[in-house]
Design a protein around this motif. Structure first.
Motif, PDB file in Angstrom:
ATOM      1  N   GLY A 108      11.478 -13.643  55.207  1.00 25.00           N
ATOM      2  CA  GLY A 108      11.424 -13.280  56.621  1.00 25.00           C
ATOM      3  C   GLY A 108       9.998 -13.346  57.151  1.00 25.00           C
ATOM      4  O   GLY A 108       9.750 -13.858  58.236  1.00 25.00           O
ATOM      5  N   MET A 109       9.040 -12.852  56.363  1.00 22.76           N
ATOM      6  CA  MET A 109       7.634 -12.904  56.752  1.00 22.76           C
ATOM      7  C   MET A 109       7.153 -14.348  56.829  1.00 22.76           C
ATOM      8  O   MET A 109       6.457 -14.732  57.760  1.00 22.76           O
ATOM      9  N   TYR A 110       7.524 -15.135  55.843  1.00 28.92           N
ATOM     10  CA  TYR A 110       7.138 -16.544  55.790  1.00 28.92           C
ATOM     11  C   TYR A 110       7.666 -17.272  57.020  1.00 28.92           C
ATOM     12  O   TYR A 110       6.950 -18.028  57.669  1.00 28.92           O
ATOM     13  N   LYS A 111       8.911 -17.007  57.354  1.00 32.40           N
ATOM     14  CA  LYS A 111       9.529 -17.674  58.496  1.00 32.40           C
ATOM     15  C   LYS A 111       8.799 -17.324  59.788  1.00 32.40           C
ATOM     16  O   LYS A 111       8.497 -18.206  60.595  1.00 32.40           O
ATOM     17  N   ARG A 112       8.469 -16.056  59.984  1.00 33.49           N
ATOM     18  CA  ARG A 112       7.763 -15.646  61.202  1.00 33.49           C
ATOM     19  C   ARG A 112       6.380 -16.294  61.272  1.00 33.49           C
ATOM     20  O   ARG A 112       5.967 -16.773  62.328  1.00 33.49           O
TER      21      ARG A 112
END
Length: 84
Positions: free
Chosen positions: A72-76
């Motif tokens: 999720g962090m990577y995607k953001r």
């Protein structure tokens, strides 16, 4: 959305930084991982992003995150980088 290639790359990096292979990484490992994935991203901005995101994601305060939380962090961050 992230492509299958991006997700596979993220998983490979996550597993590399998960030194004890327990499926979790610390904030310091996360910082190193993001520097590795995004070498051209400004270091101070990346540090701030990691600190803020880690605090938001680590709901149980155990000082580690799992792959789903990381993804999720990577995607953001990936979306932010593409919009710049």
């Amino acid at each position: 959305e992230l492509s299958a290639k991006h997700i596979a790359e993220a998983k490979k990096k996550f597993e590399f930084y998960d030194k004890d292979k327990n499926g979790e990484i610390s904030k310091e490992e996360l910082r190193e991982l993001f520097i590795d994935l995004f070498p051209h991203f400004h270091k101070n901005m990346l540090d701030r992003y990691v600190n803020e995101e880690f605090k938001a994601v680590d709901k149980d305060f155990n000082q580690v995150i799992d792959f789903d939380e990381f993804l999720g962090m990577y995607k953001r961050l990936f979306i932010q980088c593409r919009s710049v």
